[in-house]
Design an enzyme around this catalytic site. Structure first.
Site, PDB file in Angstrom:
ATOM      1  N   LYS A 274      17.616  47.929 -13.154  1.00 56.52           N
ATOM      2  CA  LYS A 274      16.243  48.321 -13.436  1.00 56.52           C
ATOM      3  C   LYS A 274      15.663  49.115 -12.261  1.00 56.52           C
ATOM      4  O   LYS A 274      16.130  48.995 -11.129  1.00 56.52           O
ATOM      5  CB  LYS A 274      15.376  47.071 -13.654  1.00 56.52           C
ATOM      6  CG  LYS A 274      15.711  46.257 -14.885  1.00 56.52           C
ATOM      7  CD  LYS A 274      14.868  44.996 -14.938  1.00 56.52           C
ATOM      8  CE  LYS A 274      15.172  44.166 -16.173  1.00 56.52           C
ATOM      9  NZ  LYS A 274      14.693  44.785 -17.411  1.00 56.52           N
ATOM     10  N   ARG A 348      20.009  39.200 -25.566  1.00 58.00           N
ATOM     11  CA  ARG A 348      20.623  39.002 -26.883  1.00 58.00           C
ATOM     12  C   ARG A 348      22.056  38.508 -26.764  1.00 58.00           C
ATOM     13  O   ARG A 348      22.576  37.883 -27.695  1.00 58.00           O
ATOM     14  CB  ARG A 348      20.537  40.299 -27.683  1.00 58.00           C
ATOM     15  CG  ARG A 348      21.309  41.467 -27.133  1.00 58.00           C
ATOM     16  CD  ARG A 348      20.788  42.812 -27.607  1.00 58.00           C
ATOM     17  NE  ARG A 348      19.511  43.157 -27.002  1.00 58.00           N
ATOM     18  CZ  ARG A 348      18.808  44.251 -27.284  1.00 58.00           C
ATOM     19  NH1 ARG A 348      19.271  45.118 -28.158  1.00 58.00           N
ATOM     20  NH2 ARG A 348      17.662  44.488 -26.695  1.00 58.00           N
TER      21      ARG A 348
END
Length: 488
Positions: A274, A348
């Site tokens: 990030k 996920r």
């Protein structure tokens, strides 16, 4: 905090602060009029100065008055009949205003609220008071808790005591659970690790006979074939943990509701790292796990006759020579293969194996809670959590619970037309779709692992914490989930 429901005479009740209301015409509620008479009309005279705002929820603190109350907080009520949102704002603003006093008495249940009874009003008052007194003090040498430890809710008649007390108990438990979630969320990532969460779950079970805890370590997860989950923790020195907290309040034959929380205790993005700006807020990527801990604590306060399993998929997502790489293919516990195109879509990956594992409990319903996608923040902002479900009854029940508590959710589409964006040339699926509808395609990914039971997914990326000057965990969606479970 010690809450109580009482029939009180405001002209005799000693307290650090009495909370009363005034409508748009400065007409005081029943107890407010009594106190105004006791003070020779001083409260009414002060209101005529116009310092109290006109919007419902505006507050004015009046100090040094005659009578048993050290102070009086006047809250603007607006019209004769309030909306639930207006009353909720009154409860929250008044609680915030009195949190620095040692005790307070609220007379707000004297008001009428559209579509709400006294139990609901008391629930909102207790929830607001509990939330207002939260403060993270663990890492600050000079910070002290707020002194508000006693809070009474006035009933006009004795017949109102029972419903008001019932509402207080639920609201207070929701506040306890929310604050547990906030405490875990606000903890720095070097404190709140997967192992720390596991130890907290074990400690909780030792205190309560209705709760048992088991933890799957890396070795056990490998034996179960949780290749998707383990692909996330590969780059970290912190070992992963799949934590199961089993609350048994109902009959042994009652099927449980299973809550599954995403517990990425810090999310660097992995190899798909990030940007540095605001990366500190990625300690909040375990907001789903924190909410599961919060719900379990609230249930232990209330002891309802239901069965609930809280699963926490805990891992740290870090870059290293051993970390998963874009293009890697892993095999999930379900046997489905996944091409990892972006290691920052890691939530996920831990959730899909946890959702497969949830099936072993033969659940009545499974709800996963996750700070899953920035796309959900773009879609809904910070006011509502995104809700997806493969069962409309379950979706409606969750939305209703959110409306009752003000911890709102909004249902998003889970249509088959979105599924092809997850097709892979090299595996059964890939872990991201395109740029469009990112929150939807993430839910579609999870839906592939939930075919065998009723399932809902809550994307809380926009609701789990606040940024800026008010930075901190919110404790959402604990109130919503507790409300839903109590209706079971």
């Amino acid at each position: 905090m010690q809450f109580s429901a009482k029939v009180l005479d405001i002209s005799k009740q000693r307290t650090a602060c009495s909370i009363i209301s005034a409508d748009v015409k400065n007409s005081l509620s029943h107890s407010g009029k009594s106190l105004d008479k006791l003070t020779g009309g001083m409260i009414g005279k002060i209101l005529k100065r116009g310092d109290l705002g006109t919007k419902p929820g505006s507050t004015q603190l009046i100090d040094l008055i005659e009578g048993p109350s050290d102070r009086v907080l006047v809250v603007r009520a607006g019209k004769s009949s309030l909306t639930q949102a207006e009353f909720r704002k009154m409860a929250m603003n008044s609680a915030t205003a009195v949190k620095k006093f040692k005790d307070a008495v609220s007379y707000l249940c004297e008001l009428d609220v559209d579509g709400a009874d006294k139990s609901w009003q008391a629930q909102q008052i207790a929830l607001a008071a509990g939330l207002a007194t939260y403060r993270f003090t663990q890492c600050q040498t000079d910070a002290k808790p707020y002194p508000l430890t006693k809070f009474a809710v006035h009933a006009l008649e004795r017949k109102q005591l029972k419903p008001i007390q019932a509402g207080i108990e639920v609201g207070a438990a929701q506040a306890v659970g929310s604050n547990v979630a906030r405490e875990l969320g606000d903890m720095p990532g070097n404190f709140c690790t997967p192992n720390y969460l596991a130890s907290e779950a074990r400690a909780l079970a030792k205190k309560h006979t209705k709760l048992s805890t088991s933890v799957l370590d890396e070795k056990k997860m490998k034996a179960l074939g949780m290749g998707a989950f383990l692909s996330v923790s590969k780059g970290s020195d912190q070992p992963p943990a799949l934590i199961a907290m089993n609350y048994k309040g109902g009959k042994a034959s009652d099927k449980p509701v299973v809550l599954v929380g995403k517990g990425i205790t810090f999310d660097s993005g992995g190899i798909s790292i990030k940007p540095g700006q605001s990366m500190d807020e990625m300690k909040y990527d375990m907001g789903g796990a924190a909410s599961v801990f919060g719900v379990m604590n609230a249930l232990l306060e209330l002891q309802p006759a239901i069965n609930v399993v809280g699963l926490v998929a805990a891992a740290e997502n870090m870059p290293s020579g051993g970390a998963s790489k874009p293009g890697d293919i892993v095999t999930s516990m379900s046997g489905k293969t996944i091409e990892i195109l972006n290691t920052d879509a890691e939530g996920r990956l831990v959730l899909c194996d946890a959702l497969t594992y949830a099936g072993k409990f033969k659940p009545r319903a499974v709800i996963d809670i996750a700070t899953l996608t920035g796309a959900c923040v773009i879609a809904l902002g910070h006011h509502a959590s995104g809700l997806y479900a493969n069962n409309e009854k379950l979706a409606k029940e969750l939305i209703k619970a959110g409306e009752t508590t003000g911890d709102r959710a909004w249902q998003m589409p889970l249509w088959d037309e979105y599924q092809p964006s997850l097709d892979s040339n090299f595996a059964d699926m890939q872990n991201i779709g395109g740029r469009e509808a990112g929150s939807v395609t993430a839910a579609c990914f999870l839906s592939r692992f939930t075919k065998d039971y009723n399932w809902a997914h809550m994307d809380i990326a926009g609701s789990a914490w606040k940024s800026g000057a008010a930075k901190g965990a919110t404790g959402r969606p604990v109130p919503l989930l507790v409300e839903y479970l109590l209706g079971k």
